[in-house]
Scaffold this motif. Structure first.
Motif: not given
Length: 224
Positions: A49-61, A151-157
């Motif tokens: 999450q930190a390395a790709f700039g995600w915000e931990d706002a969604h599910l993962h597996r 950088r990682g893609p933006l959330e919800n894009s």
């Protein structure tokens, strides 16, 4: 195979050099880490999450194989695709708690490869590939980013199709959606500065990782 003993025989204090790339990214969006093999998957999740700039706002597996690749029958039966989720999200009989599996165990089950999917709507699929292993030193940090690109893609894009449309509009001031997308990006990033999809601040990522593990260790000491 007992999945919880899958890493048996591996050095619990080894350092794994791990390459992680977003599947189907073009140009490639990737990270190269040094990670302690004993990291639990919920800790590896926070690292990604930190390395790709995600915000931990969604599910993962986490998975041992590409969840979207066609399955080939083995002895007339389709093989089970193993997946690990946060414990509170485990609902199906085959779901496994990510807190109970280490990064080393996951990679052992996948013969040096694994997958991490974040946001089941946009479906950001990451391929994890073990590059090398070496003994850990006493002062080796739990996680360190040593290289990467973009950088990682933006959330919800909207997955790569949506993200590419947004980037195309941002790059062209004459694009009919330029102003709308520029406003949306500023809202998502919290900054009016020009958005550079090629920028990756490795020192900033490592500061975030160091702070994450400092907080974790402090919490563990308080509980003791």
């Amino acid at each position: 195979m007992d999945i919880f003993n899958a890493g048996a025989g591996a050095d619990p204090d080894s350092i794994l050099e791990l390459r992680v790339e977003l599947v189907d990214s073009e140009p490639a969006i990737w990270r190269l880490f040094e990670l302690r093999s004993s990291l639990a998957l919920h800790e590896a999740h926070q690292v990604l999450q930190a390395a790709f700039g995600w915000e931990d706002a969604h599910l993962h597996r986490f998975l041992t194989s590409d969840p979207f690749a066609p399955l080939r029958p083995v002895n007339g039966q389709l093989p089970e695709v193993l997946q690990w989720l946060p414990g509170q999200e485990c609902e199906e009989p085959g779901d496994r708690p990510e807190e109970d599996c280490s990064l080393d165990q996951l990679l052992t089950l996948g013969s040096g490869e694994a997958f991490y999917e974040y946001d089941f709507g946009d479906s950001w699929l990451h391929r994890l590939e073990l590059v090398s292993r070496r003994p850990a030193e006493d002062d080796s940090p739990p996680a360190r980013l040593i290289d990467g690109a973009r950088r990682g893609p933006l959330e919800n894009s909207g997955g790569f199709p949506g993200y590419e449309q947004i980037m195309d509009a941002l790059a062209d001031p004459s694009h009919p959606d330029h102003a709308e997308h520029a406003s949306w990006v500023a809202d998502i990033t919290g900054s009016d500065a020009p958005f550079d999809p090629a920028f990756l601040d490795i020192p900033a990522v490592n500061r975030t990782l160091a702070e994450q593990f400092r907080r974790t260790q402090s919490g563990e000491k308080r509980r003791k």
